[in-house]
Design a protein around this motif. Structure first.
Motif, PDB file in Angstrom:
ATOM      1  N   PRO A 117      43.832  12.911  61.709  1.00 31.43           N
ATOM      2  CA  PRO A 117      43.462  12.673  60.306  1.00 31.43           C
ATOM      3  C   PRO A 117      41.994  12.295  60.191  1.00 31.43           C
ATOM      4  N   ARG A 118      41.349  12.825  59.183  1.00 32.46           N
ATOM      5  CA  ARG A 118      39.926  12.537  58.992  1.00 32.46           C
ATOM      6  C   ARG A 118      39.737  11.121  58.476  1.00 32.46           C
ATOM      7  N   LEU A 119      38.621  10.523  58.878  1.00 31.80           N
ATOM      8  CA  LEU A 119      38.277   9.204  58.363  1.00 31.80           C
ATOM      9  C   LEU A 119      37.958   9.290  56.877  1.00 31.80           C
ATOM     10  N   SER A 120      38.310   8.247  56.150  1.00 33.40           N
ATOM     11  CA  SER A 120      37.930   8.115  54.744  1.00 33.40           C
ATOM     12  C   SER A 120      37.941   6.640  54.410  1.00 33.40           C
ATOM     13  N   TYR A 121      36.843   6.144  53.861  1.00 32.47           N
ATOM     14  CA  TYR A 121      36.762   4.704  53.603  1.00 32.47           C
ATOM     15  C   TYR A 121      35.661   4.420  52.583  1.00 32.47           C
ATOM     16  N   ASN A 122      35.858   3.347  51.839  1.00 27.64           N
ATOM     17  CA  ASN A 122      34.754   2.766  51.093  1.00 27.64           C
ATOM     18  C   ASN A 122      33.952   1.904  52.053  1.00 27.64           C
ATOM     19  N   THR A 123      32.781   1.484  51.655  1.00 26.49           N
ATOM     20  CA  THR A 123      31.882   0.823  52.596  1.00 26.49           C
ATOM     21  C   THR A 123      32.498  -0.441  53.187  1.00 26.49           C
ATOM     22  N   HIS A 124      32.239  -0.643  54.468  1.00 32.77           N
ATOM     23  CA  HIS A 124      32.671  -1.859  55.142  1.00 32.77           C
ATOM     24  C   HIS A 124      31.651  -2.985  54.962  1.00 32.77           C
ATOM     25  N   LEU A 125      30.500  -2.671  54.367  1.00 36.55           N
ATOM     26  CA  LEU A 125      29.414  -3.648  54.226  1.00 36.55           C
ATOM     27  C   LEU A 125      28.944  -3.729  52.776  1.00 36.55           C
ATOM     28  N   PRO A 126      29.850  -4.085  51.851  1.00 37.08           N
ATOM     29  CA  PRO A 126      29.419  -4.143  50.445  1.00 37.08           C
ATOM     30  C   PRO A 126      28.465  -5.303  50.196  1.00 37.08           C
ATOM     31  N   ILE A 127      27.666  -5.169  49.160  1.00 34.94           N
ATOM     32  CA  ILE A 127      26.778  -6.244  48.727  1.00 34.94           C
ATOM     33  C   ILE A 127      27.083  -6.539  47.267  1.00 34.94           C
ATOM     34  N   PRO A 128      26.741  -7.733  46.793  1.00 39.72           N
ATOM     35  CA  PRO A 128      26.893  -8.005  45.358  1.00 39.72           C
ATOM     36  C   PRO A 128      25.952  -7.090  44.567  1.00 39.72           C
ATOM     37  N   LEU A 129      26.461  -6.464  43.529  1.00 40.06           N
ATOM     38  CA  LEU A 129      25.635  -5.589  42.705  1.00 40.06           C
ATOM     39  C   LEU A 129      24.910  -6.410  41.652  1.00 40.06           C
ATOM     40  N   THR A 130      23.603  -6.269  41.602  1.00 36.55           N
ATOM     41  CA  THR A 130      22.783  -7.041  40.673  1.00 36.55           C
ATOM     42  C   THR A 130      23.101  -6.672  39.236  1.00 36.55           C
ATOM     43  N   THR A 131      22.884  -7.635  38.351  1.00 35.82           N
ATOM     44  CA  THR A 131      23.078  -7.380  36.917  1.00 35.82           C
ATOM     45  C   THR A 131      21.784  -6.962  36.242  1.00 35.82           C
ATOM     46  N   ARG A 132      20.658  -7.082  36.959  1.00 31.03           N
ATOM     47  CA  ARG A 132      19.367  -6.670  36.360  1.00 31.03           C
ATOM     48  C   ARG A 132      19.162  -5.184  36.655  1.00 31.03           C
ATOM     49  N   THR A 133      19.668  -4.360  35.780  1.00 32.95           N
ATOM     50  CA  THR A 133      19.646  -2.909  35.969  1.00 32.95           C
ATOM     51  C   THR A 133      19.083  -2.232  34.737  1.00 32.95           C
ATOM     52  N   ARG A 134      18.800  -0.939  34.891  1.00 26.52           N
ATOM     53  CA  ARG A 134      18.404  -0.116  33.752  1.00 26.52           C
ATOM     54  C   ARG A 134      19.157   1.214  33.858  1.00 26.52           C
ATOM     55  N   PRO A 135      19.582   1.756  32.731  1.00 25.14           N
ATOM     56  CA  PRO A 135      20.266   3.055  32.774  1.00 25.14           C
ATOM     57  C   PRO A 135      19.294   4.162  33.150  1.00 25.14           C
ATOM     58  N   THR A 136      19.620   4.867  34.227  1.00 30.71           N
ATOM     59  CA  THR A 136      18.722   5.867  34.810  1.00 30.71           C
ATOM     60  C   THR A 136      19.559   6.960  35.475  1.00 30.71           C
ATOM     61  N   PRO A 137      19.116   8.215  35.449  1.00 29.41           N
ATOM     62  CA  PRO A 137      19.838   9.242  36.211  1.00 29.41           C
ATOM     63  C   PRO A 137      19.952   8.852  37.684  1.00 29.41           C
TER      64      PRO A 137
END
Length: 616
Positions: A466-486
């Motif tokens: 079976p092929r590997l499939s996973y979400n990241t094992h090293l997540p970080i907190p996502l900042t709230t200071r963002t801007r909508p961008t492509p």
């Protein structure tokens, strides 16, 4: 081919001429006596280049023999004899299983994705197994490099194969040159990826490159093809001839690396390439080093590409201009479905899809900017059903919405027979490939004094897992200071087809003129691998997502990439897909254009470059 020989020093010229469908299309014409069976452009290249090959002692390995490698080899040897050149030609056979395909079918044809219980195989794909009325026109197994190596050891200068895998000519050249054994798996896997990087025309030198817009446009066409310098350990440097157009950068190489991948394991008949630790690094102008590929014994099976006559296709294109476009298409689809139902054929189509292409520009400055079109795509086993679609359009020709107009040419509404694709698994131990070295003597014919050697399968196999499939094992907190961008403001990407499946890889660029400072690139990748989860990809795909699809996800930290395979997205795949972009090549640029919340720190670091990157 001639330019590769002419513009600099190379030891081998390799060529992959076979998309999955063209070998089938030519097979039908070859069987009818209307085509020589080999790729005409392969003969064109050999005819133009043969003098230079002899002069510079360059060897050629190509799969342009398609369904008739013997025919192209004999034609090439005859040309060599007539010119009095000292070159030997060989050809590879054993991939064409059409003569025995119905016997094979009786014993079962497991689908390429049958080992994954999560994958829903398209119903129309399974029609080959469920019906006896689907004539098979081609069945070609993907061969490896073993026959190529044997041909080179016999002294061949030009080797012409049929359906060897895309990278097999490069594997064979490196294997022979460095005198590797067939168990040097790390080396073979490195050569596999070298072949993968240069097998697609100019894709590694600037074509199909997601960051093209940051380079002079006149440098991006009339490109030379890539060159792989493969060392004794299987690592390679990707480059091109000097003083030619295009470029080889870390990012062009990463884009091509991520093209048409199967996940973190790249399968070949000779080796499994394990890609998790791949690394890419600039080694000079237009020189990029690739290493970190590990190898393992190949799987016991190879891909068997089967094409069959599946029925008939047609499409109708109609245009709408301006105000209330969505309502116009609502009305037109209702009208067409009403007419088809009244004819008694609405439920007789295998596929009937009403696809709205484009969105009118707000406050348009021209009529073209205000115009979109509807693509009605249909497939059916009986051409009369498709003809009924055209007749329904004609019936309501004067009952249209305001602003309706159609294209000048509606010949696509006429039913056209099409081939559908079924990728099967076939045991390597059941194949009987061979290499034949032709006699260079002009008389008698080249084949009468030929030498043919059967080859043996790989000594060891490792099972498909079976092929590997996973979400990241090293997540970080996502900042709230963002801007909508492509999303493409921060990433590059590449997508492509794997039969009915579509792959796409996103990565943080490092060599673009507008790349983030190196100190910020690891942080940007940490954000990307946390943000770009399986669920986020589904969200980005919006209305194109279907719960019948299945997604696999892996990461390549050495190149700061996140890679996905979306199973089932291309339906029947290749010529049988209902999607306008049936090969999935445009998916990467579509998803890069989707607006997401990007950390403001990265956009601040890009400054005015963010506008250049995202065309904001």
């Amino acid at each position: 081919m001639r330019l590769q020989a002419q513009l600099g020093d190379v030891d081998f010229i390799t060529g992959d001429y076979l998309a999955e469908v063209n070998i089938a299309e030519n097979a039908e014409a070859y069987a009818a006596g209307k085509h020589p069976g080999y790729e005409l452009s392969a003969w064109d290249g050999l005819e133009q280049t043969v003098d230079l090959l002899a002069e510079k002692r360059i060897k050629v390995i190509i799969n342009g023999g398609a369904q008739n490698p013997k025919g192209l080899a004999e034609k090439t040897q005859q040309l060599i004899n007539e010119k009095g050149l000292s070159l030997k030609v060989a050809y590879v056979e054993g991939d064409n299983l059409l003569p025995i395909i119905y016997d094979i079918k009786k014993n079962g044809l497991p689908h390429l994705d049958s080992d994954n219980s999560q994958v829903n195989i398209a119903k129309d794909t399974l029609a080959l197994l469920e019906s006896e009325s689907k004539p098979i026109v081609s069945a070609n197994a993907y061969l490896g490099a073993r026959e190529i190596v044997k041909g080179l050891e016999l002294g061949a200068d030009i080797i012409i194969a049929g359906r060897v895998a895309d990278a097999s000519p490069v594997i064979g050249a490196a294997w022979y040159w460095h005198s590797w054994s067939d168990t040097d798996y790390d080396r073979l896997a490195g050569a596999l990826i070298a072949g993968h990087l240069i097998e697609c025309s100019a894709y590694v030198t600037g074509s199909n490159f997601a960051g093209f817009y940051e380079y002079p446009l006149d440098s991006l066409y009339d490109l030379v093809f890539g060159i792989a310098e493969v060392d004794n350990y299987g690592s390679c440097v990707i480059t091109k001839h000097e003083n030619t157009k295009g470029m080889v950068t870390e990012d062009t190489v990463k884009c091509q690396f991520l093209y048409e991948l199967q996940g973190n394991i790249y399968l070949n008949s000779d080796v499994k390439g394990i890609l998790d630790d791949v690394k890419v690094e600039e080694a000079g102008k237009d020189r990029v080093r690739v290493w970190g590929i590990r190898g393992a014994p190949p799987p016991p099976t190879t891909k068997l590409a089967i094409f069959y006559r599946a029925g008939y296709q047609s499409e109708i294109l109609v245009n709408a201009t301006g105000y209330a476009t969505a309502k116009k298409w609502d009305m037109y689809e209702r009208m067409m479905r009403f007419g088809l139902k009244r004819r008694g054929i609405l439920d007789k189509f295998d596929v009937l899809d009403f696809q709205r292409v484009g969105v009118p520009q707000p406050n348009p400055r021209s009529q073209l900017n205000s115009t979109t079109y509807l693509r009605i795509f249909a497939e059916a086993s009986d051409p009369a059903i498709n003809i009924g679609l055209a007749q329904t359009m004609s019936e309501f020709a004067m009952q249209h919405f305001s602003g309706f107009h159609s294209s000048m040419d509606q010949r696509t509404a006429i039913p056209k027979p099409y081939l559908s694709y079924y990728p099967a698994l076939y045991p390597q131990s059941s194949l009987h490939p061979s290499i034949t070295l032709l006699s260079p003597s002009p008389s008698p014919s080249p084949s009468s004094l030929s030498t043919t050697l059967k080859t043996t399968p790989p000594p060891t196999f490792s099972p498909l897992t079976p092929r590997l499939s996973y979400n990241t094992h090293l997540p970080i907190p996502l900042t709230t200071r963002t801007r909508p961008t492509p999303l493409g403001t921060l990433t590059l990407a590449r997508s492509g087809d794997k039969g009915s499946n579509m792959n796409i890889g996103f990565f943080i660029p490092t060599s673009l003129p507008s790349a983030l400072p190196p100190s910020l690139q690891p942080a940007a990748y940490a954000w990307l691998r946390t943000f770009l989860s399986i669920s986020k990809l589904k969200e980005l795909m919006g209305d194109d997502w279907d719960d019948g699809f299945w997604v696999e996800r892996v990461e390549f930290p050495g190149i700061m990439a996140v890679h996905f395979v979306v199973y089932g997205m291309l339906g029947g795949g290749v010529s049988g897909s209902k999607r306008l972009d049936g090969l999935g090549k445009g998916v990467a640029d579509w998803l890069r254009d989707v607006v997401v919340e990007v950390p403001a720190d990265f956009l601040d670091a890009l400054g005015s470059k963010a506008e250049q990157r995202g065309y904001m």
